[in-house]
Design a protein around this motif. Structure first.
Motif, PDB file in Angstrom:
ATOM      1  N   GLU A   3      42.415  16.895  39.066  1.00  0.00           N
ATOM      2  CA  GLU A   3      41.262  16.468  38.289  1.00  0.00           C
ATOM      3  C   GLU A   3      41.353  17.057  36.888  1.00  0.00           C
ATOM      4  OE1 GLU A   3      37.417  17.022  40.001  1.00  0.00           O
ATOM      5  OE2 GLU A   3      38.163  16.741  42.029  1.00  0.00           O
ATOM      6  N   ILE A   4      40.786  16.324  35.931  1.00  0.00           N
ATOM      7  CA  ILE A   4      40.768  16.882  34.586  1.00  0.00           C
ATOM      8  C   ILE A   4      39.697  17.962  34.492  1.00  0.00           C
ATOM      9  CG2 ILE A   4      41.789  14.899  33.435  1.00  0.00           C
ATOM     10  CD1 ILE A   4      39.024  13.966  32.649  1.00  0.00           C
ATOM     11  N   GLU A   5      40.011  18.971  33.694  1.00  0.00           N
ATOM     12  CA  GLU A   5      39.107  20.102  33.487  1.00  0.00           C
ATOM     13  C   GLU A   5      38.889  20.289  31.988  1.00  0.00           C
ATOM     14  OE1 GLU A   5      40.689  23.613  35.290  1.00  0.00           O
ATOM     15  OE2 GLU A   5      40.796  22.705  37.275  1.00  0.00           O
ATOM     16  N   PRO A   6      37.808  20.962  31.602  1.00  0.00           N
ATOM     17  CA  PRO A   6      37.611  21.238  30.181  1.00  0.00           C
ATOM     18  C   PRO A   6      38.843  21.885  29.561  1.00  0.00           C
ATOM     19  CG  PRO A   6      35.631  21.780  31.388  1.00  0.00           C
ATOM     20  CD  PRO A   6      36.691  21.472  32.412  1.00  0.00           C
ATOM     21  N   LEU A   7      39.166  21.464  28.363  1.00  0.00           N
ATOM     22  CA  LEU A   7      40.294  21.889  27.540  1.00  0.00           C
ATOM     23  C   LEU A   7      41.615  21.239  27.918  1.00  0.00           C
ATOM     24  CD1 LEU A   7      39.446  25.635  26.909  1.00  0.00           C
ATOM     25  CD2 LEU A   7      38.765  23.630  25.586  1.00  0.00           C
ATOM     26  N   ASP A   8      41.621  20.299  28.869  1.00  0.00           N
ATOM     27  CA  ASP A   8      42.822  19.520  29.133  1.00  0.00           C
ATOM     28  C   ASP A   8      43.026  18.530  27.988  1.00  0.00           C
ATOM     29  OD1 ASP A   8      43.256  20.757  31.554  1.00  0.00           O
ATOM     30  OD2 ASP A   8      42.530  19.077  32.775  1.00  0.00           O
ATOM     31  N   LEU A   9      44.266  18.217  27.695  1.00  0.00           N
ATOM     32  CA  LEU A   9      44.602  17.220  26.689  1.00  0.00           C
ATOM     33  C   LEU A   9      44.686  15.858  27.375  1.00  0.00           C
ATOM     34  CD1 LEU A   9      47.446  19.170  24.869  1.00  0.00           C
ATOM     35  CD2 LEU A   9      45.065  18.942  24.156  1.00  0.00           C
ATOM     36  N   LEU A  10      44.009  14.858  26.808  1.00  0.00           N
ATOM     37  CA  LEU A  10      44.027  13.506  27.357  1.00  0.00           C
ATOM     38  C   LEU A  10      44.761  12.590  26.393  1.00  0.00           C
ATOM     39  CD1 LEU A  10      40.347  13.153  28.637  1.00  0.00           C
ATOM     40  CD2 LEU A  10      42.308  14.202  29.756  1.00  0.00           C
TER      41      LEU A  10
END
Length: 79
Positions: A3-10
């Motif tokens: 899952e994406i989490e805060p501060l991941d680059l999209l």
């Protein structure tokens, strides 16, 4: 990465190619901070906002920056 989490680059693009992909920073709660040339300032969009625009319609994926261990980050000049 499940899952994406805060501060991941999209990464987004017009099509599913990584070349010249647009990068946003996931802030949490479905919001992405990014720089849009046509807006002229940093802005927050939802994931749905990206999907609604042809130039960002393809979500390529996410990357999580490597976080160093606390001890290693205190060492200055180490390689």
């Amino acid at each position: 990465m499940n899952e994406i989490e805060p501060l991941d680059l999209l990464f987004f693009n017009r099509e599913a190619k990584t070349y010249c992909a647009h990068v946003g920073l996931y802030m949490g709660a479905g919001l992405v901070a990014h720089l849009a040339k046509h807006v002229g300032t940093p802005t927050l969009w939802t994931l749905a906002d990206f999907a609604a625009r042809p130039e960002y319609a393809s979500f390529i994926g996410a990357k999580r920056p490597i976080r160093r261990a606390a001890q290693a980050s205190k060492t200055v000049g180490s390689v």
